[in-house]
Design a protein around this motif. Structure first.
Motif, PDB file in Angstrom:
ATOM      1  N   ILE A 187     -62.176  45.593  39.915  1.00  0.00           N
ATOM      2  CA  ILE A 187     -61.558  46.919  40.009  1.00  0.00           C
ATOM      3  C   ILE A 187     -62.574  47.952  39.520  1.00  0.00           C
ATOM      4  O   ILE A 187     -63.060  47.869  38.396  1.00  0.00           O
ATOM      5  N   LYS A 188     -62.862  48.894  40.384  1.00  0.00           N
ATOM      6  CA  LYS A 188     -63.886  49.904  40.073  1.00  0.00           C
ATOM      7  C   LYS A 188     -63.284  51.246  39.677  1.00  0.00           C
ATOM      8  O   LYS A 188     -64.005  52.219  39.522  1.00  0.00           O
ATOM      9  N   ASP A 189     -61.976  51.300  39.507  1.00  0.00           N
ATOM     10  CA  ASP A 189     -61.298  52.554  39.163  1.00  0.00           C
ATOM     11  C   ASP A 189     -61.691  52.969  37.741  1.00  0.00           C
ATOM     12  O   ASP A 189     -61.501  52.207  36.797  1.00  0.00           O
ATOM     13  N   PRO A 190     -62.225  54.178  37.570  1.00  0.00           N
ATOM     14  CA  PRO A 190     -62.646  54.618  36.224  1.00  0.00           C
ATOM     15  C   PRO A 190     -61.477  54.824  35.255  1.00  0.00           C
ATOM     16  O   PRO A 190     -61.692  54.905  34.047  1.00  0.00           O
ATOM     17  N   ARG A 191     -60.245  54.886  35.774  1.00  0.00           N
ATOM     18  CA  ARG A 191     -59.093  55.049  34.882  1.00  0.00           C
ATOM     19  C   ARG A 191     -58.747  53.769  34.139  1.00  0.00           C
ATOM     20  O   ARG A 191     -58.001  53.801  33.160  1.00  0.00           O
ATOM     21  N   VAL A 192     -59.263  52.640  34.609  1.00  0.00           N
ATOM     22  CA  VAL A 192     -59.012  51.360  33.936  1.00  0.00           C
ATOM     23  C   VAL A 192     -60.155  51.131  32.941  1.00  0.00           C
ATOM     24  O   VAL A 192     -61.270  50.828  33.340  1.00  0.00           O
ATOM     25  N   LEU A 215     -62.558  49.478  29.893  1.00  0.00           N
ATOM     26  CA  LEU A 215     -63.068  48.127  29.664  1.00  0.00           C
ATOM     27  C   LEU A 215     -62.155  47.326  28.743  1.00  0.00           C
ATOM     28  O   LEU A 215     -62.072  46.114  28.848  1.00  0.00           O
ATOM     29  N   MET A 216     -61.476  48.010  27.831  1.00  0.00           N
ATOM     30  CA  MET A 216     -60.608  47.338  26.870  1.00  0.00           C
ATOM     31  C   MET A 216     -59.186  47.185  27.420  1.00  0.00           C
ATOM     32  O   MET A 216     -58.214  47.535  26.781  1.00  0.00           O
ATOM     33  N   THR A 217     -59.100  46.671  28.634  1.00  0.00           N
ATOM     34  CA  THR A 217     -57.814  46.374  29.260  1.00  0.00           C
ATOM     35  C   THR A 217     -57.703  44.867  29.361  1.00  0.00           C
ATOM     36  O   THR A 217     -58.589  44.218  29.909  1.00  0.00           O
ATOM     37  N   SER A 218     -56.636  44.312  28.792  1.00  0.00           N
ATOM     38  CA  SER A 218     -56.489  42.858  28.840  1.00  0.00           C
ATOM     39  C   SER A 218     -55.097  42.477  29.324  1.00  0.00           C
ATOM     40  O   SER A 218     -54.119  43.179  29.071  1.00  0.00           O
ATOM     41  N   VAL A 219     -55.043  41.356  30.017  1.00  0.00           N
ATOM     42  CA  VAL A 219     -53.774  40.823  30.499  1.00  0.00           C
ATOM     43  C   VAL A 219     -53.217  39.928  29.396  1.00  0.00           C
ATOM     44  O   VAL A 219     -53.810  38.911  29.057  1.00  0.00           O
ATOM     45  N   VAL A 220     -52.095  40.345  28.805  1.00  0.00           N
ATOM     46  CA  VAL A 220     -51.492  39.612  27.686  1.00  0.00           C
ATOM     47  C   VAL A 220     -50.740  38.392  28.202  1.00  0.00           C
ATOM     48  O   VAL A 220     -50.864  37.293  27.661  1.00  0.00           O
ATOM     49  N   SER A 221     -49.952  38.566  29.264  1.00  0.00           N
ATOM     50  CA  SER A 221     -49.232  37.438  29.845  1.00  0.00           C
ATOM     51  C   SER A 221     -48.788  37.780  31.259  1.00  0.00           C
ATOM     52  O   SER A 221     -48.815  38.932  31.670  1.00  0.00           O
ATOM     53  N   ALA A 222     -48.384  36.729  31.964  1.00  0.00           N
ATOM     54  CA  ALA A 222     -47.853  36.885  33.314  1.00  0.00           C
ATOM     55  C   ALA A 222     -46.610  36.023  33.420  1.00  0.00           C
ATOM     56  O   ALA A 222     -46.625  34.861  33.012  1.00  0.00           O
ATOM     57  N   ILE A 273     -46.636  41.417  35.046  1.00  0.00           N
ATOM     58  CA  ILE A 273     -47.921  41.266  34.392  1.00  0.00           C
ATOM     59  C   ILE A 273     -47.942  42.212  33.195  1.00  0.00           C
ATOM     60  O   ILE A 273     -47.879  43.435  33.366  1.00  0.00           O
ATOM     61  N   TYR A 274     -48.023  41.651  31.999  1.00  0.00           N
ATOM     62  CA  TYR A 274     -48.043  42.443  30.773  1.00  0.00           C
ATOM     63  C   TYR A 274     -49.495  42.734  30.408  1.00  0.00           C
ATOM     64  O   TYR A 274     -50.295  41.819  30.234  1.00  0.00           O
ATOM     65  N   VAL A 275     -49.809  44.036  30.307  1.00  0.00           N
ATOM     66  CA  VAL A 275     -51.178  44.485  30.102  1.00  0.00           C
ATOM     67  C   VAL A 275     -51.273  45.297  28.820  1.00  0.00           C
ATOM     68  O   VAL A 275     -50.408  46.124  28.531  1.00  0.00           O
ATOM     69  N   SER A 276     -52.335  45.052  28.066  1.00  0.00           N
ATOM     70  CA  SER A 276     -52.613  45.830  26.858  1.00  0.00           C
ATOM     71  C   SER A 276     -53.826  46.710  27.125  1.00  0.00           C
ATOM     72  O   SER A 276     -54.851  46.229  27.616  1.00  0.00           O
ATOM     73  N   VAL A 277     -53.686  47.998  26.817  1.00  0.00           N
ATOM     74  CA  VAL A 277     -54.770  48.957  27.031  1.00  0.00           C
ATOM     75  C   VAL A 277     -55.090  49.616  25.697  1.00  0.00           C
ATOM     76  O   VAL A 277     -54.202  50.183  25.058  1.00  0.00           O
ATOM     77  N   LEU A 278     -56.347  49.518  25.290  1.00  0.00           N
ATOM     78  CA  LEU A 278     -56.756  50.136  24.037  1.00  0.00           C
ATOM     79  C   LEU A 278     -57.145  51.583  24.318  1.00  0.00           C
ATOM     80  O   LEU A 278     -57.963  51.847  25.200  1.00  0.00           O
ATOM     81  N   GLY A 279     -56.541  52.522  23.586  1.00  0.00           N
ATOM     82  CA  GLY A 279     -56.859  53.932  23.779  1.00  0.00           C
ATOM     83  C   GLY A 279     -55.656  54.808  23.487  1.00  0.00           C
ATOM     84  O   GLY A 279     -54.609  54.339  23.042  1.00  0.00           O
ATOM     85  N   ASP A 280     -55.812  56.113  23.755  1.00  0.00           N
ATOM     86  CA  ASP A 280     -54.718  57.051  23.506  1.00  0.00           C
ATOM     87  C   ASP A 280     -53.706  56.994  24.653  1.00  0.00           C
ATOM     88  O   ASP A 280     -53.872  56.251  25.620  1.00  0.00           O
ATOM     89  N   GLU A 281     -52.651  57.782  24.530  1.00  0.00           N
ATOM     90  CA  GLU A 281     -51.562  57.758  25.518  1.00  0.00           C
ATOM     91  C   GLU A 281     -52.043  58.117  26.929  1.00  0.00           C
ATOM     92  O   GLU A 281     -51.606  57.516  27.901  1.00  0.00           O
ATOM     93  N   ALA A 282     -52.929  59.106  27.029  1.00  0.00           N
ATOM     94  CA  ALA A 282     -53.423  59.516  28.352  1.00  0.00           C
ATOM     95  C   ALA A 282     -54.216  58.382  29.002  1.00  0.00           C
ATOM     96  O   ALA A 282     -54.091  58.141  30.216  1.00  0.00           O
ATOM     97  N   THR A 283     -55.000  57.666  28.210  1.00  0.00           N
ATOM     98  CA  THR A 283     -55.775  56.534  28.726  1.00  0.00           C
ATOM     99  C   THR A 283     -54.837  55.444  29.223  1.00  0.00           C
ATOM    100  O   THR A 283     -55.041  54.864  30.292  1.00  0.00           O
ATOM    101  N   LYS A 284     -53.792  55.156  28.434  1.00  0.00           N
ATOM    102  CA  LYS A 284     -52.831  54.115  28.815  1.00  0.00           C
ATOM    103  C   LYS A 284     -52.106  54.476  30.105  1.00  0.00           C
ATOM    104  O   LYS A 284     -51.966  53.642  31.011  1.00  0.00           O
ATOM    105  N   LYS A 285     -51.642  55.732  30.201  1.00  0.00           N
ATOM    106  CA  LYS A 285     -50.926  56.163  31.401  1.00  0.00           C
ATOM    107  C   LYS A 285     -51.832  56.104  32.629  1.00  0.00           C
ATOM    108  O   LYS A 285     -51.420  55.644  33.695  1.00  0.00           O
ATOM    109  N   GLY A 286     -53.070  56.561  32.472  1.00  0.00           N
ATOM    110  CA  GLY A 286     -54.028  56.518  33.579  1.00  0.00           C
ATOM    111  C   GLY A 286     -54.314  55.095  34.026  1.00  0.00           C
ATOM    112  O   GLY A 286     -54.385  54.813  35.226  1.00  0.00           O
ATOM    113  N   ALA A 287     -54.457  54.198  33.065  1.00  0.00           N
ATOM    114  CA  ALA A 287     -54.731  52.798  33.389  1.00  0.00           C
ATOM    115  C   ALA A 287     -53.552  52.170  34.122  1.00  0.00           C
ATOM    116  O   ALA A 287     -53.734  51.430  35.098  1.00  0.00           O
ATOM    117  N   MET A 288     -52.333  52.475  33.680  1.00  0.00           N
ATOM    118  CA  MET A 288     -51.151  51.900  34.324  1.00  0.00           C
ATOM    119  C   MET A 288     -50.987  52.425  35.751  1.00  0.00           C
ATOM    120  O   MET A 288     -50.648  51.665  36.661  1.00  0.00           O
TER     121      MET A 288
END
Length: 118
Positions: A23-28, A30-37, A48-63
């Motif tokens: 995935i080359k999307d800059p909104r995702v 590097l500190m995005t991990s798949v916790v479980s499926a 798919i349960y995903v953990s994103v390290l960062g502030d709220e805007a980073t999390k929303k963008g990643a999702m």
């Protein structure tokens, strides 16, 4: 471990690899991990349960980016895993790691305060 658990575990690994390497999307970040499926018994749907390290805007963008990339990720899973049908993916933000870290910091603070008072 039954069949669905094995498929869920393998799907977690495959999706984690796809997010990290393809995935080359800059909104995702590097500190995005798949916790479980969690795959349903009929293999139609997967949460798919995903953990994103960062502030709220980073999390929303990643999702948003992951939800937009769901079709691509599903095609990659179909090419990688030999399944009768490839499940429809739903991404869910999992904040349990951050919650655990916060609770751990509270415990450490309480221990340090206790040591200072004694």
């Amino acid at each position: 471990m039954d069949r669905i658990d094995r498929i869920s575990s393998e799907m977690q690994k495959v999706i984690s690899n796809i997010i990290r390497e393809e995935i080359k999307d800059p909104r995702v970040p590097l500190m995005t991990s798949v916790v479980s499926a969690n795959v349903t018994k009929d293999l139609k749907y997967a949460k798919i349960y995903v953990s994103v390290l960062g502030d709220e805007a980073t999390k929303k963008g990643a999702m948003v980016a992951l939800k937009n990339s769901a079709g691509f990720i599903r095609r990659q899973i179909a090419a990688t895993m030999n399944l009768r049908c490839t499940p429809e993916l739903t991404f869910v933000l999992d904040e349990s790691i951050e919650r655990g870290s916060y609770i751990s910091s509270l415990i450490d603070k309480a221990i340090n305060d206790d040591k200072k008072n004694n």
